[in-house]
Design a protein around this motif. Sequence first.
Motif, PDB file in Angstrom:
ATOM      1  N   UNK A  41     -58.410  10.356 -42.741  1.00 11.98           N
ATOM      2  CA  UNK A  41     -59.420  11.062 -43.527  1.00 11.98           C
ATOM      3  C   UNK A  41     -59.842  10.215 -44.730  1.00 11.98           C
ATOM      4  N   UNK A  42     -61.135  10.242 -45.000  1.00  6.44           N
ATOM      5  CA  UNK A  42     -61.648   9.490 -46.138  1.00  6.44           C
ATOM      6  C   UNK A  42     -61.923   8.033 -45.838  1.00  6.44           C
ATOM      7  N   UNK A  43     -61.699   7.594 -44.612  1.00  5.76           N
ATOM      8  CA  UNK A  43     -62.011   6.216 -44.237  1.00  5.76           C
ATOM      9  C   UNK A  43     -63.526   6.031 -44.195  1.00  5.76           C
ATOM     10  N   UNK A  44     -63.987   4.870 -44.606  1.00  2.00           N
ATOM     11  CA  UNK A  44     -65.412   4.574 -44.572  1.00  2.00           C
ATOM     12  C   UNK A  44     -65.875   4.374 -43.134  1.00  2.00           C
ATOM     13  N   UNK A  94     -52.666  -0.258 -39.267  1.00  4.42           N
ATOM     14  CA  UNK A  94     -54.075  -0.547 -39.070  1.00  4.42           C
ATOM     15  C   UNK A  94     -54.888  -0.449 -40.359  1.00  4.42           C
ATOM     16  N   UNK A  95     -54.535   0.455 -41.255  1.00  4.28           N
ATOM     17  CA  UNK A  95     -55.430   0.730 -42.387  1.00  4.28           C
ATOM     18  C   UNK A  95     -54.700   1.083 -43.680  1.00  4.28           C
ATOM     19  N   UNK A  96     -53.543   1.710 -43.611  1.00  2.81           N
ATOM     20  CA  UNK A  96     -52.915   2.258 -44.821  1.00  2.81           C
ATOM     21  C   UNK A  96     -52.415   1.205 -45.796  1.00  2.81           C
ATOM     22  N   UNK A  97     -52.134   0.002 -45.322  1.00  4.96           N
ATOM     23  CA  UNK A  97     -51.782  -1.059 -46.254  1.00  4.96           C
ATOM     24  C   UNK A  97     -53.030  -1.575 -46.967  1.00  4.96           C
ATOM     25  N   UNK A  98     -54.093  -1.779 -46.196  1.00  2.40           N
ATOM     26  CA  UNK A  98     -55.335  -2.306 -46.756  1.00  2.40           C
ATOM     27  C   UNK A  98     -56.013  -1.302 -47.682  1.00  2.40           C
ATOM     28  N   UNK A  99     -55.855  -0.031 -47.390  1.00  2.00           N
ATOM     29  CA  UNK A  99     -56.462   1.016 -48.220  1.00  2.00           C
ATOM     30  C   UNK A  99     -55.516   2.211 -48.305  1.00  2.00           C
ATOM     31  N   UNK A 130     -67.262   1.761 -41.971  1.00  2.00           N
ATOM     32  CA  UNK A 130     -66.831   0.424 -41.566  1.00  2.00           C
ATOM     33  C   UNK A 130     -65.354   0.424 -41.180  1.00  2.00           C
ATOM     34  N   UNK A 131     -64.529   1.150 -41.933  1.00  4.19           N
ATOM     35  CA  UNK A 131     -63.106   1.219 -41.610  1.00  4.19           C
ATOM     36  C   UNK A 131     -62.876   1.940 -40.293  1.00  4.19           C
ATOM     37  N   UNK A 132     -63.637   3.007 -40.043  1.00  2.00           N
ATOM     38  CA  UNK A 132     -63.491   3.717 -38.777  1.00  2.00           C
ATOM     39  C   UNK A 132     -63.963   2.863 -37.603  1.00  2.00           C
ATOM     40  N   UNK A 133     -65.020   2.097 -37.816  1.00  6.20           N
ATOM     41  CA  UNK A 133     -65.494   1.206 -36.757  1.00  6.20           C
ATOM     42  C   UNK A 133     -64.451   0.136 -36.465  1.00  6.20           C
ATOM     43  N   UNK A 134     -63.798  -0.348 -37.502  1.00  9.75           N
ATOM     44  CA  UNK A 134     -62.773  -1.364 -37.322  1.00  9.75           C
ATOM     45  C   UNK A 134     -61.569  -0.803 -36.575  1.00  9.75           C
ATOM     46  N   UNK A 135     -61.260   0.474 -36.817  1.00 11.28           N
ATOM     47  CA  UNK A 135     -60.157   1.120 -36.113  1.00 11.28           C
ATOM     48  C   UNK A 135     -60.454   1.288 -34.627  1.00 11.28           C
ATOM     49  N   UNK A 136     -61.724   1.551 -34.310  1.00 12.44           N
ATOM     50  CA  UNK A 136     -62.084   1.901 -32.942  1.00 12.44           C
ATOM     51  C   UNK A 136     -61.983   3.401 -32.748  1.00 12.44           C
ATOM     52  N   UNK A 137     -62.589   3.919 -31.703  1.00 14.85           N
ATOM     53  CA  UNK A 137     -62.641   5.366 -31.494  1.00 14.85           C
ATOM     54  C   UNK A 137     -61.268   5.960 -31.248  1.00 14.85           C
ATOM     55  N   UNK A 138     -60.450   5.263 -30.458  1.00 16.55           N
ATOM     56  CA  UNK A 138     -59.091   5.725 -30.155  1.00 16.55           C
ATOM     57  C   UNK A 138     -58.112   4.663 -30.641  1.00 16.55           C
TER      58      UNK A 138
END
Length: 300
Positions: free
Chosen positions: A54-57, A238-243, A59-67
């Motif tokens: 939640x709250x990911x931009x 995937x994301x929690x360290x970077x943001x 761009x961050x969601x695109x970087x994560x991918x849909x699944x």
Amino acid sequence: MTHLSRRTFMCTSLAGMAAAIATPGFAAGSLDFGKGTLIALSDGTLTVPNQMWTGASEAEQADLGAAVVIGANVFLVRQEGRLILIDGGAGDGAFVTQRFDDLGRLPAALADAGIKPSDITDIVITHMHIDHSGGLISNGKPAFENATIHMDQAEWGFWTREGFADQAPEALRPMVIEIQAIANIIKDQVETHDGTKDFGNGLRAIQTYGHTPGHNSFELDLGDEKLLIMGDIVVSDHIHFQNPDVGWALDGIPDAAIATRRTILGRAADEGLVIAGSHLTAPGLGRVTRNGDAFEFKAL
């Protein structure tokens, strides 16, 4: 529980492992130290939609991918005649098997390590979410019949309170019902504590509330350094360290979860701790460094 009751549960790549760094005694998912061995066991993986962060931009969601595929790691501490399991895995209950195809592999991982469920002497629980507690039972009975199950009293009280299942939102109700059924089966094995318990042999609990009201992490003294078993402070590499300010849909108290994440990652970076994460890419062991206002994870 206010915040949790308003969260919607959404269950409907893997990031590359970072470059290895030298740590004496580390090999093939285990970490030898003066007082014993830490073994990383895989309970499988979970595939979740990127909206869970939640709250990911955009761009961050695109970087994560849909699944997004995240790890499901369980850690075992072997020392001085004790076998201490950190969490119980997801198990094979209906809630897990109907939603996740690659969970519930802890029994096989233990067997591969030559460990029988009856060998486990203690289980210390980070929190009661089903992917951490479902494996505490098997075929309607305790799965680890000889183990004492240690849990923060706030966590135990939160999930076992009367009427909770009726109050929970519809999407969460099946999980709550299953957790309460598990709690009823294991209750005679459970010993609660205040979140600061010293289990002996260098293992102690730390209050890391936010993801759930009684979430604990565990510090393990390795002799020359310390290891921090984080639980769900960080949900994937995937994301929690970077943001660290990006949330997670199942955080019960979102602001507290973010504050705890920043505090723990800051400590890990500043003190050079080895960390172990439930949902990091297997085997889930590594170190943290600061990168401006954020962090980087380097896997062992």
